[in-house]
Design a protein around this motif. Structure first.
Motif, mmCIF file in Angstrom:
data_model
loop_
_atom_site.group_PDB
_atom_site.id
_atom_site.type_symbol
_atom_site.label_atom_id
_atom_site.label_comp_id
_atom_site.label_asym_id
_atom_site.label_seq_id
_atom_site.Cartn_x
_atom_site.Cartn_y
_atom_site.Cartn_z
ATOM 1 N N LEU A 206 0.843 -1.128 -0.109
ATOM 2 C CA LEU A 206 -0.095 0.004 0.109
ATOM 3 C C LEU A 206 0.669 1.188 -0.077
ATOM 4 O O LEU A 206 0.501 2.049 -0.659
ATOM 5 C CB LEU A 206 -0.913 -0.057 1.191
ATOM 6 C CG LEU A 206 -2.035 -1.062 1.378
ATOM 7 C CD1 LEU A 206 -2.760 -1.075 2.617
ATOM 8 C CD2 LEU A 206 -2.869 -1.113 0.179
ATOM 9 N N GLY A 207 2.078 1.238 0.529
ATOM 10 C CA GLY A 207 2.784 2.389 0.899
ATOM 11 C C GLY A 207 3.323 2.616 -0.483
ATOM 12 O O GLY A 207 3.522 3.944 -0.833
ATOM 13 N N ARG A 208 3.895 1.842 -1.234
ATOM 14 C CA ARG A 208 4.735 2.271 -2.370
ATOM 15 C C ARG A 208 4.028 2.531 -3.504
ATOM 16 O O ARG A 208 4.418 3.602 -4.161
ATOM 17 C CB ARG A 208 5.562 0.772 -2.700
ATOM 18 C CG ARG A 208 6.850 0.500 -1.846
ATOM 19 C CD ARG A 208 7.293 -0.784 -2.450
ATOM 20 N NE ARG A 208 8.608 -1.030 -1.744
ATOM 21 C CZ ARG A 208 9.378 -2.205 -1.682
ATOM 22 N NH1 ARG A 208 8.977 -3.216 -2.600
ATOM 23 N NH2 ARG A 208 10.126 -2.746 -0.728
ATOM 24 N N PRO A 209 2.769 2.037 -3.801
ATOM 25 C CA PRO A 209 1.972 2.932 -4.873
ATOM 26 C C PRO A 209 1.638 4.346 -4.488
ATOM 27 O O PRO A 209 1.555 4.859 -5.207
ATOM 28 C CB PRO A 209 0.673 1.969 -4.911
ATOM 29 C CG PRO A 209 1.166 0.437 -4.335
ATOM 30 C CD PRO A 209 2.194 1.019 -3.390
ATOM 31 N N LEU A 210 1.364 4.447 -3.167
ATOM 32 C CA LEU A 210 1.186 5.911 -2.730
ATOM 33 C C LEU A 210 2.201 6.882 -2.891
ATOM 34 O O LEU A 210 2.261 7.774 -3.660
ATOM 35 C CB LEU A 210 0.704 6.054 -1.201
ATOM 36 C CG LEU A 210 0.775 7.187 -0.416
ATOM 37 C CD1 LEU A 210 -0.511 8.257 -1.606
ATOM 38 C CD2 LEU A 210 0.126 7.413 0.911
ATOM 39 N N ALA A 211 3.356 6.466 -2.632
ATOM 40 C CA ALA A 211 4.575 7.354 -2.873
ATOM 41 C C ALA A 211 5.000 7.530 -4.388
ATOM 42 O O ALA A 211 5.179 8.504 -4.621
ATOM 43 C CB ALA A 211 5.923 6.540 -2.179
ATOM 44 N N SER B 94 2.914 12.645 -9.520
ATOM 45 C CA SER B 94 2.160 13.952 -9.521
ATOM 46 C C SER B 94 3.005 15.171 -9.242
ATOM 47 O O SER B 94 2.596 16.201 -8.890
ATOM 48 C CB SER B 94 1.002 13.922 -8.448
ATOM 49 O OG SER B 94 0.037 12.756 -8.827
ATOM 50 N N GLU B 95 4.340 14.938 -9.159
ATOM 51 C CA GLU B 95 5.062 15.973 -8.826
ATOM 52 C C GLU B 95 5.203 16.686 -7.441
ATOM 53 O O GLU B 95 5.134 17.947 -7.401
ATOM 54 C CB GLU B 95 5.404 17.028 -9.937
ATOM 55 C CG GLU B 95 5.729 16.403 -11.275
ATOM 56 C CD GLU B 95 6.093 17.360 -12.332
ATOM 57 O OE1 GLU B 95 5.513 18.413 -12.342
ATOM 58 O OE2 GLU B 95 6.531 17.153 -13.371
ATOM 59 N N VAL B 96 4.641 15.777 -6.612
ATOM 60 C CA VAL B 96 4.555 16.461 -5.081
ATOM 61 C C VAL B 96 5.988 16.626 -4.484
ATOM 62 O O VAL B 96 6.560 15.461 -4.320
ATOM 63 C CB VAL B 96 3.801 15.521 -4.231
ATOM 64 C CG1 VAL B 96 3.741 16.005 -2.839
ATOM 65 C CG2 VAL B 96 1.994 15.535 -4.854
ATOM 66 N N ALA B 97 6.403 17.644 -4.545
ATOM 67 C CA ALA B 97 7.775 17.634 -3.878
ATOM 68 C C ALA B 97 7.782 17.316 -2.532
ATOM 69 O O ALA B 97 7.050 17.616 -1.623
ATOM 70 C CB ALA B 97 8.164 19.345 -3.933
ATOM 71 N N GLY B 98 9.224 16.869 -2.135
ATOM 72 C CA GLY B 98 9.186 16.304 -0.829
ATOM 73 C C GLY B 98 8.975 15.246 -0.448
ATOM 74 O O GLY B 98 8.800 14.542 0.616
ATOM 75 N N THR B 99 8.542 14.441 -1.689
ATOM 76 C CA THR B 99 8.024 13.003 -1.355
ATOM 77 C C THR B 99 9.202 11.801 -1.104
ATOM 78 O O THR B 99 9.981 11.873 -1.973
ATOM 79 C CB THR B 99 7.227 12.375 -2.523
ATOM 80 O OG1 THR B 99 6.038 13.258 -2.887
ATOM 81 C CG2 THR B 99 6.644 11.038 -2.121
#
Length: 314
Positions: free
Chosen positions: A152-157, A163-168
């Protein structure tokens, strides 16, 4: 196939008061695979990992490894690593960053000072400075600790990165596998469970504006579990969303019952009664573990004492 997250979600296990406790987070970039105890079972030198664990013990500093989302093949030792330190207590929340080619510089840190919120030791050890980018979104993805973190965590990351969410970043361990995907947002240190990409974007936008999103929040890592539950209860009772508006100033009692005093920057105080209960029916705390009854923090009462009138001199 049933997982610990399936059982927790199906039984509607509450999230409040389940965050890992840390006043200060120290994050060290370590690409490649991680083992269950990542500081000593990854491509980080295990001798260094053990030394860091010993140095941080009892200081309020929690150390975790981070890596960029994506595939994690063995690519050798990185020439440059990102390192971050973040302090999470209200009124002194900060995030500093640096890069280093030598993670052993972390042994030069004064962990006691770092745990008390002094960034100078980090800046001196790593030539660090205040982080100028957006907040960090740390998603637990360590499948060696629990398969749900990977499933579940890897697909979210990956979705956040796409989506170019900086700081991920992916992170080694945030506790509470059964609440996957789990998320920690720095610098404020609020943790979240059962996170979804659209909600994470809202959470990060709130952090940029100094606000806290309480939906899905597990608590602020600066507090012990009763304090985490108490702060969230006051926020929900009052609609207060300013990140640094509330502070846990006192916790009286011991398990299974505490009285927690939560203070507002405007002078208001709340007495919050928190009781420790057992989550029933039994469920696995982690995939592959025996059935158990994880402790839960139940808020029994939220009381705001009357203000004391100020004496007016004649």
């Amino acid at each position: 196939m049933s997982t610990c997250t399936t059982a927790s979600r199906h039984l509607d296990e509450p999230l409040a008061g389940t965050a890992a406790t840390a006043r200060t987070w120290l994050l060290i970039e370590q690409p490649g695979p991680w083992g269950a105890k990542a500081l000593t079972s990854s491509h980080l030198d295990p001798v260094l990992g053990r030394a860091l664990e010993a140095a941080a013990e009892g200081t309020g500093v929690r150390i975790a490894l981070i890596r960029r989302p994506g595939r994690h093949a063995d690519c050798g030792t990185p020439s440059e690593r990102h390192v971050y330190a973040a302090h999470t207590t209200p009124g002194n929340a900060w995030l500093h960053s640096a890069t280093t080619s030598d993670p052993e510089q972390a042994l030069n840190l004064d962990f006691a000072a770092l745990g008390m919120g002094d960034p100078h030791t980090f800046d001196a050890a790593f030539q660090g400075r205040p982080h100028t980018g957006g907040p960090l979104a740390l998603v637990c993805t360590n499948g060696k600790r629990d398969r749900c973190c990977a499933l579940l965590g890897r697909p979210l990351a990956a979705q956040l990165a796409a989506s170019e969410v900086a700081g991920t970043w992916e992170v080694t361990h945030l506790g509470g596998h059964r609440f996957s995907p789990t998320l920690l947002v720095l610098p404020y240190g609020f943790a979240y469970g059962r996170a979804e990409a659209h909600a994470v974007k809202e959470i990060l936008q709130g952090v940029q504006e100094g606000r806290v999103i309480t939906d899905g929040c597990r608590g602020r890592s600066a507090w012990e579990r009763p304090g985490q539950a108490a702060e969230l209860a006051v926020r929900r009772a009052t609609g207060e969303h300013a990140a640094d508006a509330l502070t846990v100033v006192r916790t009286d009692g011991a398990a299974p019952r505490w009285e927690v005093t939560v203070a507002h920057i405007d002078g208001r105080l709340w007495r919050v009664i928190v009781a420790q209960g057992a989550s029933l029916p039994p469920r696995p705390e982690s995939c592959g573990s025996a059935l158990g009854s994880p402790a839960r923090m139940d808020v029994v009462a939220v009381r705001e004492p009357a203000r004391t009138a100020l004496a007016v001199p004649c």
